[in-house]
Write an enzyme that holds these catalytic residues in place. Structure first.
Site, PDB file in Angstrom:
ATOM      1  N   HIS A 138      22.908  86.632  14.381  1.00 43.34           N
ATOM      2  CA  HIS A 138      21.431  85.495  12.994  1.00 43.34           C
ATOM      3  C   HIS A 138      20.012  85.841  13.995  1.00 43.34           C
ATOM      4  O   HIS A 138      20.481  85.619  14.993  1.00 43.34           O
ATOM      5  CB  HIS A 138      21.995  84.516  12.264  1.00 43.34           C
ATOM      6  CG  HIS A 138      21.569  83.364  11.153  1.00 43.34           C
ATOM      7  ND1 HIS A 138      20.587  83.040  10.654  1.00 43.34           N
ATOM      8  CD2 HIS A 138      22.450  83.830   9.762  1.00 43.34           C
ATOM      9  CE1 HIS A 138      20.269  82.010  10.341  1.00 43.34           C
ATOM     10  NE2 HIS A 138      21.760  82.693   9.471  1.00 43.34           N
ATOM     11  N   ASP A 215      27.958  81.479  18.623  1.00 39.14           N
ATOM     12  CA  ASP A 215      28.151  80.593  17.094  1.00 39.14           C
ATOM     13  C   ASP A 215      29.053  80.614  16.255  1.00 39.14           C
ATOM     14  O   ASP A 215      29.775  82.237  15.892  1.00 39.14           O
ATOM     15  CB  ASP A 215      26.612  81.375  16.496  1.00 39.14           C
ATOM     16  CG  ASP A 215      26.144  81.203  14.656  1.00 39.14           C
ATOM     17  OD1 ASP A 215      26.887  80.257  14.564  1.00 39.14           O
ATOM     18  OD2 ASP A 215      24.664  81.970  14.457  1.00 39.14           O
ATOM     19  N   LYS A 241      29.259  76.071   5.348  1.00 42.36           N
ATOM     20  CA  LYS A 241      29.756  77.360   4.450  1.00 42.36           C
ATOM     21  C   LYS A 241      31.497  77.019   4.755  1.00 42.36           C
ATOM     22  O   LYS A 241      31.994  77.994   4.609  1.00 42.36           O
ATOM     23  CB  LYS A 241      29.565  78.170   6.115  1.00 42.36           C
ATOM     24  CG  LYS A 241      27.992  78.525   5.645  1.00 42.36           C
ATOM     25  CD  LYS A 241      27.422  79.798   7.092  1.00 42.36           C
ATOM     26  CE  LYS A 241      26.017  79.413   6.953  1.00 42.36           C
ATOM     27  NZ  LYS A 241      25.517  80.598   5.974  1.00 42.36           N
ATOM     28  N   CYS A 379      18.635  87.166   6.876  1.00 44.95           N
ATOM     29  CA  CYS A 379      18.062  86.637   8.841  1.00 44.95           C
ATOM     30  C   CYS A 379      18.582  87.371   9.228  1.00 44.95           C
ATOM     31  O   CYS A 379      19.254  86.824  10.200  1.00 44.95           O
ATOM     32  CB  CYS A 379      18.701  85.083   8.777  1.00 44.95           C
ATOM     33  SG  CYS A 379      18.009  84.289   7.455  1.00 44.95           S
TER      34      CYS A 379
HETATM   35  N1  PLP Z   1      24.216  81.271  12.089  1.00 43.26           N
HETATM   36  C1  PLP Z   1      25.158  82.139  11.256  1.00 43.26           C
HETATM   37  C2  PLP Z   1      25.708  83.143  11.749  1.00 43.26           C
HETATM   38  C3  PLP Z   1      24.564  82.564  10.314  1.00 43.26           C
HETATM   39  O1  PLP Z   1      25.796  82.942   9.256  1.00 43.26           O
HETATM   40  C4  PLP Z   1      24.151  81.199   9.407  1.00 43.26           C
HETATM   41  C5  PLP Z   1      23.966  80.874   8.164  1.00 43.26           C
HETATM   42  O2  PLP Z   1      23.631  82.003   7.618  1.00 43.26           O
HETATM   43  C6  PLP Z   1      23.325  80.221  10.769  1.00 43.26           C
HETATM   44  C7  PLP Z   1      23.699  80.430  11.892  1.00 43.26           C
HETATM   45  C8  PLP Z   1      22.456  79.409  10.404  1.00 43.26           C
HETATM   46  O3  PLP Z   1      22.941  78.343   9.995  1.00 43.26           O
HETATM   47  P1  PLP Z   1      22.472  76.868   9.235  1.00 43.26           P
HETATM   48  O4  PLP Z   1      21.434  77.274   8.365  1.00 43.26           O
HETATM   49  O5  PLP Z   1      23.419  76.197   8.353  1.00 43.26           O
HETATM   50  O6  PLP Z   1      22.115  75.757  10.015  1.00 43.26           O
END
Ligand code: PLP
Length: 421
Positions: A138, A215, A241, A379
């Protein structure tokens, strides 16, 4: 006599599989309809729906307990602080962290990773140093590293993936050379659903003396997570999530790493003593928690963790895995449909494309049928570039989804496909 002295040894408890009909009753929003059709919510990798216990915990906080944390000696302030700090303890248990002091409360994964980038990595980076990430990340696990590399003259190295969507672990480990100051990897891909072998990567990173950041955004909602067993050094999670309110999350980090990190944000609550001749800072984790946090959100996160614990994470994972297998087979039967991400170990996330059909058109028409899927780059631009596509359609499942919903979704896809093809 002790009443239990002659009790028969108890058999190991095996709990019945999750009953989705019961689970669905816990989530009030799932009862609504969209465009006159019953909602089929298949976008939980984006954000999960919230059970009533979470909504009620937030409501209860504002109705009966609302006060700022750590600042007041009055009863409300003490109650709010106790409840809020209790969530830190529950998060530590949830992640298998050795100590609650290793849990920094953040607004989500993005803030957690940026904290590590600016507070841990940047002060240690010199020109020629390296950070390693992967092709399936991401943007939250790419852009912060690019920013600190730019500032320091370090280089971001990218480990490749296979066409099936698995990390090329051998290549990842090859990249862990002597100039690497930090390695980053996602536990689970938000696009492909791939579960990466974190324990193996962490073992190898440790042997080379390289800290590993994981992550965990997409893993924590689906899999049991134990940072001690994984052996990584930083683990980031996001609450929204995980059935909790938005604006909540956490970074777990080893105590000795946190102790050596300077503050990232300055302000109230993160100091020991402030004066114009020099300010001293609180110990971790408070050192990294400047300002008033999302208190009600974290109270909701505590309720979400209790909810997950009451269901059992192994049970949740087993239910979702069966649903993944069912949905994969059903989607594969749709003519012209191609699944992107066919790793051997996956969570219930399915990205796909249909020949001759634009993803946004498909998602828009599915919405008219009450089916909420996400279409776009998720993303993950580099991953889209790897597959040579601008976007995919993604159906992501949770404990509240059913086989009946899969059938209705696939039937809707088939109708839309015939209309658009
Ligand atoms: N990392 C991953 C794999 C994600 O799917 C997401 C959110 O879609 C994020 C990071 C970012 O999370 P947040 O926007 O809650 O900080």
């Amino acid at each position: 006599m002790n009443a239990h002295a002659h009790a028969a040894p108890t058999a190991p408890q095996t709990r019945a599989p999750l009953d989705p009909a019961r689970i669905r009753c816990d989530f009030p929003l799932l009862g609504r309809s969209v465009h006159g059709k019953p909602l089929i919510y298949l976008d939980s990798a984006n954000t999960s729906q919230k059970p009533a216990v979470v909504i009620e915990a937030v409501d209860h906080f504002y109705r009966h307990m609302n006060a700022n944390v750590s600042r007041a000696v009055h009863q409300l302030g003490e109650e709010a602080t106790t409840a809020y700090e209790g969530v830190r303890t529950r998060l530590a248990q949830f992640l298998g962290a050795p100590s609650r002091d290793e849990i920094v409360l953040t607004s989500g994964t993005t803030q957690a990773i940026n904290l590590v980038a600016y507070s841990y990595a940047l002060p240690r980076l010199a020109p020629g140093d390296e950070i390693v990430t992967t092709m399936m990340e991401h943007h939250a696990n790419i852009v912060p590293w690019q920013l600190v590399c730019e500032r320091s003259g370090a280089t971001l190295k990218v480990a490749p993936i296979t066409p099936a969507g698995e990390l090329d672990v051998a290549r990842y480990l090859e990249l862990l050379g002597p100039r690497v100051k930090l390695a980053a990897v996602t536990h689970v891909s938000n696009v492909l659903g791939t579960i990466n072998p974190i324990a193996q990567i962490a073992r190898e990173a440790r042997r080379r003396g390289i800290p590993l950041l994981v992550d965990g955004s997409q893993a924590a909602p689906h899999l049991p997570v134990d940072v001690k067993a994984l052996g990584c050094d930083f683990y980031a999670v996001t609450g929204h999530k995980l059935f909790a309110p938005t604006g909540t999350g956490a970074l777990w980090a080893r105590r000795e790493l946190l102790a050596d990190m300077p503050p990232f944000f300055g302000g109230g609550e993160m100091i020991r003593e402030v004066s114009f001749s020099g300010t001293t800072f609180a110990d971790p984790p408070q050192r990294f928690e400047a300002g008033t946090p999302n208190i009600a959100g974290f109270i909701g996160l505590g309720a979400a963790l209790d909810y997950v614990q009451s269901l059992g994470r192994e049970r949740m994972a087993a239910y979702e895995h069966a649903l993944l297998e069912y949905a994969t087979a059903a989607l594969q039967a749709v003519p012209g449909l191609r699944i992107i991400g066919e790793a051997a170990h996956k969570v219930a996330v399915i990205s796909f494309l249909i020949d001759g059909v634009h993803g946004h058109d498909l998602a828009t028409l599915l919405d008219q049928e009450g089916v909420a899927v996400r279409s776009g780059h998720h993303c993950a631009h580099p991953l889209m570039a790897f597959y040579g596509v601008p976007a995919t359609v993604r159906a992501s499942f949770s404990i509240y989804n059913t086989r009946d919903e899969v059938d209705r979704c696939v039937a809707a896809i088939d109708r839309v496909r015939k209309l658009l093809a």
